[in-house]
Design a protein around this motif. Structure first.
Motif, PDB file in Angstrom:
ATOM      1  N   VAL A  64      -1.164   0.774  -8.655  1.00 34.02           N
ATOM      2  CA  VAL A  64      -0.859   0.379  -7.199  1.00 34.02           C
ATOM      3  C   VAL A  64      -0.409   1.404  -6.460  1.00 34.02           C
ATOM      4  O   VAL A  64      -0.708   1.546  -5.314  1.00 34.02           O
ATOM      5  CB  VAL A  64       0.474  -0.483  -7.447  1.00 34.02           C
ATOM      6  CG1 VAL A  64       1.412  -0.753  -6.182  1.00 34.02           C
ATOM      7  CG2 VAL A  64       0.247  -1.993  -7.841  1.00 34.02           C
ATOM      8  N   PHE A  65       0.038   2.497  -7.086  1.00 32.95           N
ATOM      9  CA  PHE A  65       0.491   3.870  -6.318  1.00 32.95           C
ATOM     10  C   PHE A  65      -0.717   4.403  -6.001  1.00 32.95           C
ATOM     11  O   PHE A  65      -0.724   5.200  -4.825  1.00 32.95           O
ATOM     12  CB  PHE A  65       1.498   4.604  -7.311  1.00 32.95           C
ATOM     13  CG  PHE A  65       3.010   4.185  -7.238  1.00 32.95           C
ATOM     14  CD1 PHE A  65       3.429   3.375  -6.325  1.00 32.95           C
ATOM     15  CD2 PHE A  65       3.665   4.751  -8.224  1.00 32.95           C
ATOM     16  CE1 PHE A  65       4.783   2.957  -6.276  1.00 32.95           C
ATOM     17  CE2 PHE A  65       5.046   4.359  -8.240  1.00 32.95           C
ATOM     18  CZ  PHE A  65       5.567   3.570  -7.114  1.00 32.95           C
ATOM     19  N   GLU A  66      -1.747   4.443  -6.702  1.00 34.73           N
ATOM     20  CA  GLU A  66      -2.945   5.238  -6.198  1.00 34.73           C
ATOM     21  C   GLU A  66      -3.751   4.421  -5.088  1.00 34.73           C
ATOM     22  O   GLU A  66      -3.959   5.011  -4.149  1.00 34.73           O
ATOM     23  CB  GLU A  66      -4.030   4.978  -7.452  1.00 34.73           C
ATOM     24  CG  GLU A  66      -3.756   6.217  -8.588  1.00 34.73           C
ATOM     25  CD  GLU A  66      -4.523   6.019  -9.740  1.00 34.73           C
ATOM     26  OE1 GLU A  66      -5.313   5.178  -9.827  1.00 34.73           O
ATOM     27  OE2 GLU A  66      -4.422   6.881 -10.735  1.00 34.73           O
ATOM     28  N   GLU A  67      -3.616   3.078  -5.226  1.00 33.68           N
ATOM     29  CA  GLU A  67      -4.433   2.472  -4.123  1.00 33.68           C
ATOM     30  C   GLU A  67      -3.409   2.091  -2.961  1.00 33.68           C
ATOM     31  O   GLU A  67      -3.979   1.680  -1.853  1.00 33.68           O
ATOM     32  CB  GLU A  67      -4.974   0.919  -4.661  1.00 33.68           C
ATOM     33  CG  GLU A  67      -6.085   1.383  -5.915  1.00 33.68           C
ATOM     34  CD  GLU A  67      -6.513   0.054  -6.458  1.00 33.68           C
ATOM     35  OE1 GLU A  67      -6.193  -1.144  -6.173  1.00 33.68           O
ATOM     36  OE2 GLU A  67      -7.110   0.080  -7.353  1.00 33.68           O
ATOM     37  N   PHE A  68      -2.305   2.021  -3.079  1.00 26.64           N
ATOM     38  CA  PHE A  68      -1.437   1.733  -1.822  1.00 26.64           C
ATOM     39  C   PHE A  68      -0.199   2.930  -1.848  1.00 26.64           C
ATOM     40  O   PHE A  68       0.787   2.781  -2.323  1.00 26.64           O
ATOM     41  CB  PHE A  68      -0.520   0.187  -2.367  1.00 26.64           C
ATOM     42  CG  PHE A  68      -1.729  -0.880  -2.487  1.00 26.64           C
ATOM     43  CD1 PHE A  68      -2.045  -1.402  -1.308  1.00 26.64           C
ATOM     44  CD2 PHE A  68      -1.849  -1.130  -3.522  1.00 26.64           C
ATOM     45  CE1 PHE A  68      -2.924  -2.572  -1.338  1.00 26.64           C
ATOM     46  CE2 PHE A  68      -2.876  -2.394  -4.047  1.00 26.64           C
ATOM     47  CZ  PHE A  68      -3.356  -2.969  -2.570  1.00 26.64           C
ATOM     48  N   PRO A  69      -0.593   3.884  -1.011  1.00 26.12           N
ATOM     49  CA  PRO A  69       0.427   5.208  -1.210  1.00 26.12           C
ATOM     50  C   PRO A  69       1.656   4.756  -0.309  1.00 26.12           C
ATOM     51  O   PRO A  69       2.737   5.410  -0.411  1.00 26.12           O
ATOM     52  CB  PRO A  69      -0.321   6.162  -0.226  1.00 26.12           C
ATOM     53  CG  PRO A  69      -1.876   5.719  -0.406  1.00 26.12           C
ATOM     54  CD  PRO A  69      -2.099   4.187  -0.731  1.00 26.12           C
ATOM     55  N   GLU A  70       1.431   3.665   0.509  1.00 25.67           N
ATOM     56  CA  GLU A  70       2.655   3.437   1.114  1.00 25.67           C
ATOM     57  C   GLU A  70       3.707   2.835   0.150  1.00 25.67           C
ATOM     58  O   GLU A  70       4.904   2.853   0.609  1.00 25.67           O
ATOM     59  CB  GLU A  70       2.463   2.231   2.301  1.00 25.67           C
ATOM     60  CG  GLU A  70       1.925   0.851   2.000  1.00 25.67           C
ATOM     61  CD  GLU A  70       0.246   0.784   1.552  1.00 25.67           C
ATOM     62  OE1 GLU A  70      -0.202  -0.303   1.478  1.00 25.67           O
ATOM     63  OE2 GLU A  70      -0.457   1.793   1.597  1.00 25.67           O
ATOM     64  N   ALA A  71       3.160   2.045  -0.699  1.00 27.17           N
ATOM     65  CA  ALA A  71       4.262   1.480  -1.876  1.00 27.17           C
ATOM     66  C   ALA A  71       4.847   2.513  -2.357  1.00 27.17           C
ATOM     67  O   ALA A  71       6.123   2.421  -2.673  1.00 27.17           O
ATOM     68  CB  ALA A  71       3.369   0.812  -2.567  1.00 27.17           C
ATOM     69  N   GLU A  72       4.337   3.624  -2.782  1.00 26.35           N
ATOM     70  CA  GLU A  72       4.998   4.613  -3.201  1.00 26.35           C
ATOM     71  C   GLU A  72       6.139   5.293  -2.469  1.00 26.35           C
ATOM     72  O   GLU A  72       7.292   5.713  -2.740  1.00 26.35           O
ATOM     73  CB  GLU A  72       4.252   5.925  -3.691  1.00 26.35           C
ATOM     74  CG  GLU A  72       5.009   6.815  -4.658  1.00 26.35           C
ATOM     75  CD  GLU A  72       3.830   7.792  -5.555  1.00 26.35           C
ATOM     76  OE1 GLU A  72       4.249   8.749  -6.184  1.00 26.35           O
ATOM     77  OE2 GLU A  72       2.554   7.871  -5.074  1.00 26.35           O
TER      78      GLU A  72
END
Length: 151
Positions: A88-96
């Motif tokens: 998730v953090f790799e594919e959705f940087p906004e989530a991180e």
């Protein structure tokens, strides 16, 4: 979930697992929710974790699973959390960025084995209820079935 076999084991284990994103943030929406669901199915298939039922709410997840006794509950939860958070953090940087501390999931989890009082049917019904929009903001409660012959 029928009785399963490995080369040296026959087992029938079932677990209801629940955990939440860090700070119970409402981040499991849209594409992130869909990707987390895909990841859980992929992780299950890759690591011999049979998923019977799963529901991903905006701020927590429910899984009804079975896995061989060689795996512990903490190993299974750890795999699901670690692999899904990394992707998730790799594919959705906004989530991180939204999860301030760089952690996606809370440290803890809820685990319940399915036995005489909490049956497979009760767990499935509860998760289906949540899937249809039932309220799960309060504590999880299971109603004990009453045996009419026990007096």
């Amino acid at each position: 979930m029928p009785t399963r076999r490995t080369s040296h084991t026959v087992y029938d284990t079932k677990y209801h697992l629940v955990w939440a994103p860090k700070y119970r943030k409402w981040i499991l929406r849209g594409d992130i929710r869909d990707r987390v669901e895909e990841l859980f199915w992929e992780i299950g298939e890759r690591h011999d974790i049979e998923i019977d039922t799963l529901e991903i709410a905006e701020d927590h997840v429910h899984l009804f699973v079975s896995f061989p006794p060689r795996l512990s509950i903490s190993e299974v939860v750890g795999k699901m959390k670690a692999i899904s958070a990394k992707v998730v953090f790799e594919e959705f940087p906004e989530a991180e960025r939204e999860m301030y501390g760089g952690e996606f999931w809370e440290d803890g989890y809820f685990a319940r084995t399915v036995g005489d009082e909490v049956t497979t049917k009760v767990i499935r019904r509860y998760i289906e209820y949540l899937r249809r929009g039932g309220d799960s903001s309060g504590p999880i409660r299971f109603v004990r079935s009453v045996d009419p012959l026990s007096g």
